[in-house]
Design an enzyme around this catalytic site. Structure first.
Site, PDB file in Angstrom:
ATOM      1  CE  LYS A  52      -4.489  -1.167   0.247  1.00  0.00           C
ATOM      2  NZ  LYS A  52      -5.523  -0.601  -0.624  1.00  0.00           N
ATOM      3  CB  SER A 304      -0.970  -8.227  -1.032  1.00  0.00           C
ATOM      4  OG  SER A 304      -1.789  -8.957  -0.131  1.00  0.00           O
TER       5      SER A 304
END
Length: 403
Positions: A52, A304
Site C-alpha cells: 500500500k 501483498s
C-alpha cells in the site's frame, strides 16, 4: 484521468527513492505441489509491511501544496492506513486514519507509530469509510482513497513493472482483490507490456464483491462479512476499478476461510514467511486447484502483505497442526496408582512424542476409584508418527480414545 502504462512508469519514478524493490523468488516446494513454476512477489517485505505504500506515496506526490496544508484523511483495514501515515509523515503532512474496530491491533499500533491519528469505527472497511467521509466534511482534510483513485492504482501498478523486469517470461500473475486498486494497476501495466499474460484475481468466497460486480456488469455491494483476509474484506469495489477489471482481468476465483488459513500456515512452514490472510489468498487458490491451465507455466503470486495479527496466527498454527494430526488429543484410562502416570509419560517421550498438556479429569471413572481418565495433548512429527505412538500404547494394554 486514465490509468495507463505511462502513468505507472511515472509513478515508479515518483516512489523509487522511498519504496523497496521487493524480492521475487522461486519456490520448488510449491511448484511441485501446484504443477507449475511458482514465484512469490514478497510485498510483505515492503516498508510498512505491505504494497500500500506505493499507491499512498504516489498520491501524496501528486497533491497540491494547498491540499497538503489541509492534512489528509483515509479509511483502511490497516495496510493503506500505514502507507498513508508513512507517506504523510515523510511529507510533513498531518494524517488522520479511520480504521475498523475489528482491525488487528498490530496494524492499529503501527499506524499510530508512523505518525497518524487513529479513529476506530465500524466492523468492516465500508463502515469506517463512511465515518471517514463524515470527518472529512467536518475538517476539510484531503481524502485519500485506498483503491478507487488513478494515482493510487498507478503506484500499485509499479509491482508489475518489477515482476516483468525480473521475470519477463511470466505467464500468469495471481493477485488478491479487495477494492480493486491493486489488481487494476498491475493488470494495466502487465497487459501493456505483455498482452498474452493472464491476470487472475482472488477474493474470499464469503465476500465476493468483485466477482459479483463483474457478473452483474456493474458495481454491486455484497453484504459485509469479515474474512480472515481482513485486507480484502470489501463489500463494494471501486467504480473506477471495475472498468479496469472488466478490461484486463481474465478470471476471478474465490477461496474459503479454511483455504486461506492453510495457505498462511504453508507459507510460514515452507517459505518461512509471515503473511496475512490477504497475502496468502493467491497461494490458497493454487493449492486448492482453483486456477486451471497453469501446468508448467511461470506463475507469480502476489504476497501483498505481512501484517498478520499474532494472536490469530497462533490460532491458525494450532488449528493446522491438529488438522494435520501433528497435534493429537486423546484420553487414556489409567490405573490410579503411584508411578502410573509417570510411566505413561515416559513411554510417550521415548517414542518421540512431546507432551504439551496432561489433565486428570477426575479421580475415578465408571470402573471405580481405582481408575482415572487422563487427557493428553502431544505433538508429533507426522500423522504416521502419531498413529504409531497410539498403536504402541494400545499394544501395551492402555485404553486410548481420541478426543
Amino acid at each position: 484521468m486514465e490509468l495507463n502504462l505511462e502513468k505507472i512508469k511515472k509513478a515508479q519514478e515518483n516512489i523509487n527513492a522511498v519504496v523497496r524493490k521487493t524480492p521475487l523468488f522461486y519456490t520448488s516446494t510449491f511448484s511441485k505441489k501446484c504443477s507449475c513454476k511458482v514465484y512469490l512477489k514478497c510485498e510483505n517485505k515492503q516498508k510498512t509491511g505491505a504494497f500500500k505504500l506505493r499507491g499512498a506515496y504516489n498520491k501524496l506526490v501528486n497533491l497540491t501544496e494547498e491540499e497538503k496544508k489541509k492534512g489528509v484523511i483515509a479509511s483502511s483495514a490497516g495496510n493503506h492506513a500505514q502507507g498513508v501515515a508513512y507517506a504523510a509523515t515523510a511529507f510533513k503532512v498531518k494524517s488522520t486514519i479511520v480504521m475498523p474496530l475489528t482491525a488487528p491491533q498490530a496494524k492499529v499500533d503501527a499506524t499510530r507509530g508512523y505518525g497518524a491519528e487513529v479513529i476506530q469505527a465500524g466492523q468492516v472497511y465500508d463502515e469506517c469509510h463512511d465515518k471517514a467521509v463524515e470527518i472529512q466534511k467536518e475538517t476539510g482534510a484531503t481524502f485519500l482513497e485506498p483503491f478507487n483513485d488513478v494515482d493510487v492504482m498507478a503506484g500499485q501498478g509499479t509491482i508489475a513493472l518489477e515482476i516483468l523486469e525480473e521475470l519477463p517470461d511470466t505467464d500468469v500473475i495471481v493477485i488478491p482483490i479487495g477494492g480493486g486498486g491493486l489488481i487494476s494497476g498491475i493488470a494495466t501495466a502487465a497487459k501493456a507490456l505483455k498482452p498474452s499474460i493472464r491476470i487472475i484475481g482472488v477474493e474470499p468466497e464469503i465476500i465476493p464483491s468483485a466477482k459479483t460486480s463483474i457478473k452483474n456488469g456493474k458495481v454491486t455491494t455484497v453484504p459485509g462479512a469479515k474474512s480472515l483476509a481482513d485486507g480484502i474484506s470489501v463489500s463494494t469495489i471501486g467504480d473506477k476499478c471495475l472498468e479496469y477489471l472488466q478490461k484486463y482481468v481474465d478470471e476471478i476465483v474465490t477461496v474459503s476461510e479454511d483455504e486461506i488459513a492453510h495457505a498462511m500456515f504453508q507459507l510460514m512452514e515452507i517459505s518461512k514467511l509471515i503473511v496475512e490472510g490477504s497475502g496468502a489468498a493467491p497461494l490458497a487458490a493454487l493449492l486448492a486447484k482453483k486456477i486451471k491451465g497453469i501446468e508448467g507455466k511461470n506463475v507469480a503470486l502476489l504476497v501483498s502483505g505481512g501484517n498478520a495479527d499474532i494472536a490469530t496466527t497462533a490460532k491458525i498454527i494450532e488449528r493446522e497442526l491438529v488438522l494435520e494430526k501433528r497435534t493429537i488429543r486423546f484420553e487414556v484410562e489409567l490405573q490410579d496408582k503411584t508411578g502410573a502416570l509417570g510411566t505413561l509419560i515416559s513411554k510417550i517421550g521415548k517414542m518421540g512424542g512431546n507432551v504439551v498438556t496432561v489433565r486428570q479429569d477426575s479421580n475415578w471413572n465408571e470402573k471405580g476409584l481405582e481408575y482415572a481418565d487422563v487427557s493428553f495433548e502431544i505433538t508429533v512429527q507426522s500423522k504416521t508418527h502419531g498413529e504409531s505412538i497410539l498403536n504402541c500404547l494400545e499394544k501395551d494394554g492402555y485404553v486410548v480414545k481420541l478426543i
